[in-house]
Design an enzyme around this catalytic site. Structure first.
Site, PDB file in Angstrom:
ATOM      1  N   ASN A   5     -10.216  -3.051   2.321  1.00 37.82           N
ATOM      2  CA  ASN A   5      -9.876  -3.072   0.896  1.00 37.82           C
ATOM      3  C   ASN A   5     -11.147  -2.927   0.068  1.00 37.82           C
ATOM      4  OD1 ASN A   5      -7.120  -3.428   1.115  1.00 37.82           O
ATOM      5  ND2 ASN A   5      -7.171  -5.647   0.838  1.00 37.82           N
TER       6      ASN A   5
ATOM      7  N   HIS B 101       0.830  -1.226   0.000  1.00 42.49           N
ATOM      8  CA  HIS B 101       0.000   0.000   0.000  1.00 42.49           C
ATOM      9  C   HIS B 101       0.860   1.271   0.000  1.00 42.49           C
ATOM     10  CE1 HIS B 101      -3.861  -2.118   0.857  1.00 42.49           C
ATOM     11  NE2 HIS B 101      -3.053  -2.991   1.419  1.00 42.49           N
TER      12      HIS B 101
ATOM     13  N   HIS C 269      -4.223   0.875  11.880  1.00 40.27           N
ATOM     14  CA  HIS C 269      -3.999  -0.389  12.585  1.00 40.27           C
ATOM     15  C   HIS C 269      -5.359  -1.005  12.918  1.00 40.27           C
ATOM     16  CE1 HIS C 269      -2.767  -3.448  15.189  1.00 40.27           C
ATOM     17  NE2 HIS C 269      -2.406  -2.769  16.254  1.00 40.27           N
TER      18      HIS C 269
END
Ligand code: HDE
Length: 671
Positions: free
Chosen positions: A122, A49, A313
């Site tokens: 995603n 990413h 996170h």
């Protein structure tokens, strides 16, 4: 201008020298500070990413979710929770192109009053692997090959497909990445998924399994492969530019948040394991409850400070949101902090402005690289009496995070549950759910990717693998890449399909679509202007393209300003093309290779094309011959081609054209 110490700088163009032509002096502290800072400007890019860009906005829940979760930001429809979202590709380096075939990251940081909550998702609802321990292998396989560092930002090479064939849990996600989902039209037009199964926990302690979905208000739309490849060269920043410009124009991207929930008692009621991240919960079986909306309304001020330094996170949770035992999620819970330590240079990255919670935060963690806050006082430990035990942990009632007390029994084993073994049923479900054109695109993508694989053996292994999904698919791939068509009948017996998976069933809207208006001097002002106004009223963004920048004059002497030229623009950067009439303008466009290629490419990419009067001849010059000669006084509309001849009022024409643009693409067109 000052130095970093605050000293005013009197001169910033010449280093301090011993004589005008002499050497630079060591004592030039300004030069040294400036150059040293520059030498240290880069930080390691993300291992995955790396290429990404973000925007600010806010989230609002539609109605209280109290019944399901105690998360504060999901209780009150009047509360606007600030968010920062970073969109990304996965495989490429920081400087790679936006439109490569890949999954897209869709990571959202909610700055809630109970601390930051990160939904790190995603645009594809499943993942390649089932256990986090395989992630380094997966990533090594799709990154450029280590011996020659090729190819950049692409899975079209031997090592990725070798990994696929030898790790067949990848089948389902490979189907998604080979589909149109792998080449989105815009970040504003793709879904987001939390992928894993999480838990919602309410204030009674009742938990439910939950999956998160982002649904774009503009629907889910994609490019076609040839277009995506061309854009990668014409405008490698295509997606970030689209995001930036939309927000600048006030066309704020919006996504609704949806949740699928399964009661704990129903955990084993499905023919897949709900802890397996290679599986979706078909929306027809477990409906998506829409619970709120996110609006992105502010561009970043500085990409490094915000997109580059933001640290997401999945373990950043708030009370009311908890984890499941999905082994992929469990591994992620370790990896994200670990990666920030090297990327952001130490354990204080939470103090970087973009990562700072908006609520107060205090504990006894101190020191370390780049500490910003100054911890005052003598005490830096818990428990203590000197500070009256301050700060002290909060009880659950006070908002303290308490982990869901799931009962766990088991032996320590390196193993995977048998319930994770079926790799092909949902890959087949996805295939079954595609329209004919979507299936063609998938076959084309496999042929493209595997066509670049050098090892015949790997190519054959992949074809044999996808024979377990669908024999017809495997045969079509095999034909395209010259390997054997498998003869064994091993196709998945899954007969189900899920209409929600096909982009054909998505929301369609003309809003924010870009239309190129091709014209030269001598164009018809009525054709151009009145159609453009009507398009704009529908939320469409027309841009005038011509051979040179400046002013173009119509046949009746009116002026229009050119936005871009055939050199700086290209049909792949637009959703549709319009060629207004005007004899002289049409003649010049007909004689230009650039304008003919512009129209022809738009046609080949299945886009809406409009033409008025002499503009129709430009289409014919581009070999677009469907429009009949005798449409005098009428509007023609077929397969995304909309034309009109000698009509005074362009209302009907514009309506049809807007409809053609809204349809996104016209697959019925034979190319
Ligand atoms: Fe990530 N992933 N990931 N990932 N991921 C990272 O964290 C990792 C996975 C996702 O815009 C890294 O800060 C492991 C699934 C996004 O900053 C790293 C596994 C999903 C982003 C990492 C996965 C994601 C990352 C690299 C397998 C969808 C970009 C830099 C267990 C749900 C966030 C960083 C941003 C980034 C590890 C799998 C989404 C190395 C070990 C599944 C959107 O920590």
């Amino acid at each position: 201008m000052t130095t970093n110490q605050g000293l005013k700088i009197s001169e910033d163009e010449h280093s301090l020298k011993a004589g005008e032509r002499g050497p630079t002096l060591m004592e030039d502290f300004h030069f040294r500070e400036k150059m040293t800072h520059f030498d240290h400007e880069r930080i390691p890019e993300r291992i995955v990413h790396a290429r990404g860009n973000g925007a600010h906005g806010y989230f609002e829940v539609y109605e209280s979710m109290k019944e399901y979760t105690k998360a504060k930001f999901l209780q009150d429809p009047d509360v606007k929770t600030p968010v920062f979202v970073r969109f990304s590709t996965v495989a490429g380096s920081k400087g790679s192109a936006d439109t490569v075939r890949d999954a897209r990251g869709f990571a959202t940081k909610f700055y809630t009053e109970e601390g930051n909550y990160d939904l790190v998702g995603n645009n594809i609802p499943v993942f390649f692997i089932q256990d986090a321990i395989k992630f380094p292998d997966l990533v090594h396989s799709f990154k450029p090959e280590p011996h020659n560092e090729m190819p950049q930002a692409s899975t079209a090479h031997d090592t990725f497909w070798d990994f696929v064939a030898n790790n067949q849990e990848t089948a389902h996600m490979v189907m998604w990445t080979m589909s149109d989902r792998g080449i989105p039209r815009s970040y504003r037009m793709m879904e987001g998924f939390g992928v894993h199964t999480f838990r919602f926990v309410n204030d009674q302690g009742k938990a439910r399994f939950v999956k998160f979905h982002w649904k774009p208000v503009l629907g889910v739309h994609s490019l076609v492969l040839d277009e995506a490849l061309t854009i990668a060269g014409k405008d490698p920043d295509y997606h970030r530019r689209d995001l930036w410009e939309s927000i600048e124009m006030g066309n704020y991207p919006e996504y609704e948040l949806g949740v699928q929930m399964i009661d704990e008692e129903d955990e084993f009621k499905f023919d897949f394991d709900i802890l397996d991240a290679t599986k979706i919960w078909p929306e027809e079986d477990v409906p998506v409850k829409i619970i709120g909306k996110m609006t992105l309304n502010r561009n970043q001020d500085n990409v490094f400070a915000e997109s580059e330094q933001v640290a997401f996170h999945p373990g950043h949770v708030v009370p009311g949101i908890d984890f499941s035992n999905d082994p992929l999620l469990q591994g992620r819970l370790f990896s994200y902090t670990d990666t920030q330590l090297i990327r952001l240079g130490g354990p204080n990255f939470h103090e970087i402005p973009i990562n700072r919670p908006v609520c107060p935060f205090h504990n006894h963690q101190n020191d370390g690289y780049h500490r910003m806050t100054i911890n005052t006082g003598q005490v830096s430990y818990h428990k203590n009496s000197l500070l009256n035990n301050d700060p002290r942990p909060a009880s659950e009632e006070e908002g303290g995070y308490v982990h869901y007390q799931e009962k766990i029994e088991g032996r320590k084993v390196r193993a995977r549950s048998e319930s994770f073994e079926d790799h092909f049923s949902q890959a087949k479900l996805f295939w079954n759910s595609m329209t004919e054109s979507e299936k063609e695109h998938i076959i084309g993508a496999f042929r493209f990717e595997l066509g670049k694989v050098k090892s015949k053996d790997v190519q054959q292994q992949v074809v044999d693998m996808f024979n377990h999904v669908d024999a017809g698919l495997a045969a079509e791939i095999a034909k395209g890449i010259g390997v054997d068509i498998p003869v064994e009948n091993v196709e998945s017996s899954c007969m189900k399909s899920s209409p929600a998976l096909s982009q054909e069933n998505t929301v369609k809207s003309p809003k924010t679509r870009k239309v190129a208006v091709l014209l030269e001097d001598g164009f018809s002002y009525v054709d151009a202007k009145s159609a453009m106004e009507k398009l704009e009223n529908a939320g469409i963004v027309p841009e005038v393209i011509s051979s040179a920048l400046g002013i173009k004059t119509s046949e009746d002497g009116k002026e229009i300003e050119v936005d871009k030229t055939f050199l700086t623009a290209d049909s792949v950067l637009y959703d549709a093309v319009y060629v207004p009439g005007g004899k002289q303008s049409a003649e010049k466009l007909k004689a230009s290779f650039d304008s003919i290629a512009f129209v022809a490419h738009a046609y080949n990419h299945f886009k809406a094309i409009g033409a008025g009067n002499e503009g129709i001849q430009v289409l014919r010059e581009a070999n677009i011959n469907e429009i009949p000669m005798d449409i005098e006084g009428k509007v023609y509309f077929e397969k995304g081609l909309v034309a009109t001849q000698n009509v005074n009022d362009l209302t009907a024409f514009s309506q049809e054209f807007i409809q053609a643009i809204t349809a996104h693409r016209h697959w019925s067109r034979a190319v």
